[in-house]
Structures are given as structure tokens and as C-alpha cells.
Scaffold this motif. Structure first.
Motif, PDB file in Angstrom:
ATOM      1  N   GLY A 269      19.053  -1.806   3.985  1.00 50.79           N
ATOM      2  CA  GLY A 269      20.355  -1.388   4.484  1.00 50.79           C
ATOM      3  C   GLY A 269      20.417   0.041   4.982  1.00 50.79           C
ATOM      4  O   GLY A 269      21.514   0.588   5.134  1.00 50.79           O
ATOM      5  N   ALA A 270      19.270   0.659   5.241  1.00 54.32           N
ATOM      6  CA  ALA A 270      19.266   2.037   5.728  1.00 54.32           C
ATOM      7  C   ALA A 270      19.900   2.120   7.117  1.00 54.32           C
ATOM      8  O   ALA A 270      19.836   1.177   7.908  1.00 54.32           O
ATOM      9  N   LYS A 271      20.500   3.246   7.416  1.00 53.76           N
ATOM     10  CA  LYS A 271      21.043   3.487   8.743  1.00 53.76           C
ATOM     11  C   LYS A 271      19.905   3.588   9.747  1.00 53.76           C
ATOM     12  O   LYS A 271      18.758   3.866   9.397  1.00 53.76           O
ATOM     13  N   LEU A 272      20.237   3.390  11.030  1.00 57.92           N
ATOM     14  CA  LEU A 272      19.209   3.409  12.059  1.00 57.92           C
ATOM     15  C   LEU A 272      18.475   4.741  12.115  1.00 57.92           C
ATOM     16  O   LEU A 272      17.249   4.784  12.266  1.00 57.92           O
ATOM     17  N   ARG A 273      19.192   5.842  12.011  1.00 59.06           N
ATOM     18  CA  ARG A 273      18.542   7.153  12.043  1.00 59.06           C
ATOM     19  C   ARG A 273      17.654   7.365  10.822  1.00 59.06           C
ATOM     20  O   ARG A 273      16.614   8.041  10.901  1.00 59.06           O
ATOM     21  N   GLU A 274      18.044   6.793   9.699  1.00 60.50           N
ATOM     22  CA  GLU A 274      17.204   6.879   8.501  1.00 60.50           C
ATOM     23  C   GLU A 274      15.915   6.086   8.699  1.00 60.50           C
ATOM     24  O   GLU A 274      14.830   6.531   8.280  1.00 60.50           O
ATOM     25  N   ILE A 275      16.027   4.931   9.316  1.00 57.23           N
ATOM     26  CA  ILE A 275      14.837   4.127   9.604  1.00 57.23           C
ATOM     27  C   ILE A 275      13.949   4.867  10.602  1.00 57.23           C
ATOM     28  O   ILE A 275      12.725   4.929  10.432  1.00 57.23           O
ATOM     29  N   GLN A 276      14.556   5.431  11.623  1.00 55.65           N
ATOM     30  CA  GLN A 276      13.790   6.155  12.640  1.00 55.65           C
ATOM     31  C   GLN A 276      13.050   7.352  12.030  1.00 55.65           C
ATOM     32  O   GLN A 276      11.955   7.711  12.480  1.00 55.65           O
ATOM     33  N   LYS A 277      13.620   7.959  11.010  1.00 50.04           N
ATOM     34  CA  LYS A 277      12.987   9.127  10.388  1.00 50.04           C
ATOM     35  C   LYS A 277      11.647   8.777   9.766  1.00 50.04           C
ATOM     36  O   LYS A 277      10.693   9.563   9.818  1.00 50.04           O
ATOM     37  N   VAL A 278      11.545   7.573   9.185  1.00 48.18           N
ATOM     38  CA  VAL A 278      10.280   7.163   8.556  1.00 48.18           C
ATOM     39  C   VAL A 278       9.428   6.321   9.496  1.00 48.18           C
ATOM     40  O   VAL A 278       8.249   6.104   9.229  1.00 48.18           O
ATOM     41  N   ALA A 279      10.034   5.860  10.584  1.00 46.15           N
ATOM     42  CA  ALA A 279       9.321   5.044  11.581  1.00 46.15           C
ATOM     43  C   ALA A 279       9.778   5.488  12.961  1.00 46.15           C
ATOM     44  O   ALA A 279      10.645   4.861  13.574  1.00 46.15           O
ATOM     45  N   PRO A 280       9.220   6.587  13.485  1.00 48.68           N
ATOM     46  CA  PRO A 280       9.725   7.201  14.724  1.00 48.68           C
ATOM     47  C   PRO A 280       9.692   6.308  15.955  1.00 48.68           C
ATOM     48  O   PRO A 280      10.332   6.645  16.952  1.00 48.68           O
ATOM     49  N   PHE A 281       8.971   5.203  15.917  1.00 48.64           N
ATOM     50  CA  PHE A 281       8.933   4.330  17.090  1.00 48.64           C
ATOM     51  C   PHE A 281      10.239   3.572  17.293  1.00 48.64           C
ATOM     52  O   PHE A 281      10.480   3.021  18.384  1.00 48.64           O
ATOM     53  N   ILE A 282      11.084   3.533  16.289  1.00 48.85           N
ATOM     54  CA  ILE A 282      12.349   2.809  16.404  1.00 48.85           C
ATOM     55  C   ILE A 282      13.255   3.505  17.413  1.00 48.85           C
ATOM     56  O   ILE A 282      13.446   4.724  17.368  1.00 48.85           O
ATOM     57  N   GLU A 283      13.802   2.709  18.339  1.00 53.25           N
ATOM     58  CA  GLU A 283      14.697   3.233  19.369  1.00 53.25           C
ATOM     59  C   GLU A 283      16.138   3.142  18.870  1.00 53.25           C
ATOM     60  O   GLU A 283      16.567   2.092  18.400  1.00 53.25           O
TER      61      GLU A 283
ATOM     62  N   GLU B 295       0.818  -1.218   0.000  1.00 54.44           N
ATOM     63  CA  GLU B 295       0.000   0.000   0.000  1.00 54.44           C
ATOM     64  C   GLU B 295       0.849   1.264   0.000  1.00 54.44           C
ATOM     65  O   GLU B 295       0.391   2.330  -0.412  1.00 54.44           O
ATOM     66  N   GLN B 296       2.087   1.149   0.458  1.00 56.36           N
ATOM     67  CA  GLN B 296       3.005   2.297   0.502  1.00 56.36           C
ATOM     68  C   GLN B 296       4.061   2.235  -0.589  1.00 56.36           C
ATOM     69  O   GLN B 296       5.005   3.031  -0.596  1.00 56.36           O
ATOM     70  N   GLY B 297       3.922   1.266  -1.486  1.00 59.93           N
ATOM     71  CA  GLY B 297       4.893   1.117  -2.562  1.00 59.93           C
ATOM     72  C   GLY B 297       6.219   0.552  -2.112  1.00 59.93           C
ATOM     73  O   GLY B 297       7.255   0.777  -2.755  1.00 59.93           O
ATOM     74  N   LEU B 298       6.220  -0.190  -1.012  1.00 64.65           N
ATOM     75  CA  LEU B 298       7.444  -0.771  -0.472  1.00 64.65           C
ATOM     76  C   LEU B 298       7.549  -2.238  -0.855  1.00 64.65           C
ATOM     77  O   LEU B 298       6.537  -2.942  -0.896  1.00 64.65           O
TER      78      LEU B 298
ATOM     79  N   ALA C 199       5.858  -1.607   8.650  1.00 61.42           N
ATOM     80  CA  ALA C 199       6.320  -1.980   7.303  1.00 61.42           C
ATOM     81  C   ALA C 199       7.443  -1.066   6.841  1.00 61.42           C
ATOM     82  O   ALA C 199       8.408  -1.519   6.202  1.00 61.42           O
ATOM     83  N   ARG C 200       7.367   0.214   7.173  1.00 63.58           N
ATOM     84  CA  ARG C 200       8.434   1.144   6.775  1.00 63.58           C
ATOM     85  C   ARG C 200       9.740   0.821   7.493  1.00 63.58           C
ATOM     86  O   ARG C 200      10.823   0.907   6.909  1.00 63.58           O
ATOM     87  N   ALA C 201       9.637   0.463   8.759  1.00 56.19           N
ATOM     88  CA  ALA C 201      10.842   0.083   9.505  1.00 56.19           C
ATOM     89  C   ALA C 201      11.464  -1.183   8.927  1.00 56.19           C
ATOM     90  O   ALA C 201      12.683  -1.269   8.744  1.00 56.19           O
ATOM     91  N   ALA C 202      10.636  -2.166   8.620  1.00 59.23           N
ATOM     92  CA  ALA C 202      11.136  -3.426   8.064  1.00 59.23           C
ATOM     93  C   ALA C 202      11.774  -3.201   6.703  1.00 59.23           C
ATOM     94  O   ALA C 202      12.804  -3.804   6.376  1.00 59.23           O
ATOM     95  N   ALA C 203      11.176  -2.308   5.898  1.00 59.61           N
ATOM     96  CA  ALA C 203      11.736  -2.016   4.581  1.00 59.61           C
ATOM     97  C   ALA C 203      13.098  -1.337   4.713  1.00 59.61           C
ATOM     98  O   ALA C 203      14.029  -1.632   3.947  1.00 59.61           O
ATOM     99  N   GLY C 204      13.227  -0.436   5.666  1.00 59.82           N
ATOM    100  CA  GLY C 204      14.516   0.219   5.876  1.00 59.82           C
ATOM    101  C   GLY C 204      15.589  -0.763   6.292  1.00 59.82           C
ATOM    102  O   GLY C 204      16.725  -0.705   5.817  1.00 59.82           O
ATOM    103  N   TRP C 205      15.226  -1.673   7.185  1.00 62.21           N
ATOM    104  CA  TRP C 205      16.182  -2.701   7.607  1.00 62.21           C
ATOM    105  C   TRP C 205      16.581  -3.573   6.416  1.00 62.21           C
ATOM    106  O   TRP C 205      17.762  -3.879   6.223  1.00 62.21           O
ATOM    107  N   ARG C 206      15.596  -3.957   5.619  1.00 57.35           N
ATOM    108  CA  ARG C 206      15.870  -4.800   4.455  1.00 57.35           C
ATOM    109  C   ARG C 206      16.820  -4.112   3.475  1.00 57.35           C
ATOM    110  O   ARG C 206      17.737  -4.735   2.940  1.00 57.35           O
TER     111      ARG C 206
END
Length: 260
Positions: free
Chosen positions: A110-124, A36-39, A101-108
Motif C-alpha cells: 500500500g505504499a504511495k507511488l513516490r514511496e515506491i519510486q524511491k526504492v525502485a527508481p524505474f517506476i514512472e 534475498e532482500q527480506g521482502l 521485487a521492491r516495486a512489487a512489495a511496495g504495491w502490495r
């Protein structure tokens, strides 16, 4: 993640997880939320023994293991965690499947943790996790500082913490030990030549004794090297017991060098 003898799946609460109930599994629901988000999550890993309660997403980045998602039982939560070279880097919990889903896509991807957090703020994102991202030398530096800070907070309250603090301060002043990854367990001070778990057992460790002295053991748990009256003497015995060519700690785990 599969099982030769799957047990019956425990139904997810349809009131809490109507999206999972409709999709038939957490993996399927996650794929829909991503689409649904094109991921693109490629193939979401399904735990065949419990498809409604856990799922995984593999990563294309070197060293990253699949991140795994588990649902909450009493309230709507999706908990995610991901390991890289024996270190948990990705962690967090959200009630929003789209954000997950955005967090999982970032992990998949290879995004940096801060990049993942930017699209998925719940990430610690902890200071130590970011240090591990930068490399083993940065992780060692931050771990030493955090360990000393924690011991200083406990030293006024517990005698063993005070002893371990004295020991850690003496060890941190030695370049050969300062380059290793330090950790404590029941107030024992350990040094490992790798920054991920399982850690190595090739360097002696020190137990503080209740009479104020120190016992130096290792590399194996049951081998006693000797006892020392002071932290400085204990550190000297550790230095004498270092393996040959004991260089800076490296990324990865003990199993990477000695596969089981």
C-alpha cells in the motif's frame, strides 16, 4: 491467474533470463529476489499458461488490483503495471529483478507511488497518477487542465482540435460539467461520472462536425439529442441532458455501480 487448458510454456531466453531458467518460473524467481532482500510478497500469482513470462502480486491496499509483470522477448526487461479502481497507477520497466521485487512489495503493502519510486527508481509517476492517489476531485482538476493543454497544442494544426478546444473551454466554465471527468475520443468530448475505466455513459457527449457545428448525443452512443451552431449552445444541450442528481465524479468504474 489460471487456465483450464494450459498451453505449453514458451521458454524464456536463458541468456537473457538465467535467473528465471534456474527458478523454473517468473513467480519463483521473483519470490527468491524478494526473499534475498527480506521482502514478503506472500504468494506470487503464477500464470499457469505461461509461467516463465508473467506473474502477479496481490495488494493488501483497498481498491488495488494485483500488479502484473511481463518479460521482454528481445532484450531483458521486466514490465510492471498495477491498477487501482480502473486507473493504471503503477508502471515502469527494469532489467533488475531485485528492483522489480521492491516495486512489487511496495504495491502490495500500500505504499504511495513516490514511496515506491524511491526504492525502485524505474517506476514512472505521472502528475495525473498522483492526482488519482489523492482522490477523485484532484484527478478531475488535473485531467481538465491536461486535456485543455493538449487541445491547445493541437488547435493550430487541426480544425477539429480547434473546435473541440472551444467546446472544452466552454464546458470547463460550467460548474456542473467542471466537476465531471472529461476525456476525448476521435475529438468527441465526453464527460464521465467516474474516474476509472470503464467510464460511465450517463452524460451526453459532443461530436464536432467538419462544417464547424456540433452534434450532441447520448447518453447512449446511437441517440442524437440535437445539433448546435456554437460550442456554447452545444454545452447548453449537454447541461439540459444531465441525469438527476449528477454530482461530482467519484472514484471507481461504471461497473462498480452497475456490476455486469
Amino acid at each position: 491467474m489460471t487456465s483450464n487448458s494450459p498451453r505449453p510454456a514458451t521458454p524464456a531466453d536463458a541468456d537473457l533470463y538465467p535467473d528465471l531458467a534456474a527458478a523454473g518460473s517468473l513467480a519463483a524467481a521473483l519470490e527468491l529476489a524478494a526473499a534475498e532482500q527480506g521482502l514478503d510478497l506472500d504468494v506470487v500469482l503464477c500464470n499457469e499458461s505461461d509461467p516463465l513470462r508473467s506473474a502477479g502480486v496481490a495488494s493488501t491496499a483497498a481498491g488495488r488490483e494485483p500488479c502484473w509483470i511481463f518479460i521482454g522477448a528481445e532484450s531483458r526487461w521486466f514490465n510492471i503495471n498495477g491498477l487501482r479502481q480502473g486507473v493504471q497507477l503503477l508502471s515502469g520497466a527494469t532489467s533488475d529483478l531485485g528492483e522489480l521485487a521492491r516495486a512489487a512489495a511496495g504495491w502490495r503493502n500500500g505504499a504511495k507511488l513516490r514511496e515506491i519510486q524511491k526504492v525502485a527508481p524505474f517506476i514512472e509517476v505521472s502528475e495525473l497518477a498522483e492526482a488519482h492517489e489523492r482522490g477523485p476531485a484532484a484527478a478531475v482538476t488535473v485531467q481538465w487542465r491536461l486535456l485543455l493543454e493538449d487541445l491547445r497544442q493541437e488547435a493550430d494544426r487541426l480544425d477539429l482540435a480547434r473546435q473541440t478546444l472551444e467546446l472544452a473551454e466552454a464546458a470547463s466554465a460550467e460548474p456542473k460539467l467542471r466537476q465531471l471527468y472529461p476525456l476525448t475520443s476521435h475529438w468527441s468530448l465526453h464527460f464521465t461520472t467516474c474516474t476509472g475505466f470503464p467510464y460511465s455513459w450517463d452524460v451526453p457527449f459532443v461530436d464536432p462536425l467538419r462544417d464547424g457545428r456540433y452534434r450532441i448525443c447520448g447518453p447512449s452512443r446511437g441517440t442524437v439529442i440535437g445539433e448546435a451552431e456554437t460550442a456554447e449552445d452545444a454545452v447548453a444541450l449537454v447541461l439540459n441532458g444531465l441525469p438527476e442528481n449528477c454530482g461530482p465524479a467519484v472514484a471507481g468504474t461504471a461497473n462498480d455501480r452497475h456490476p455486469q
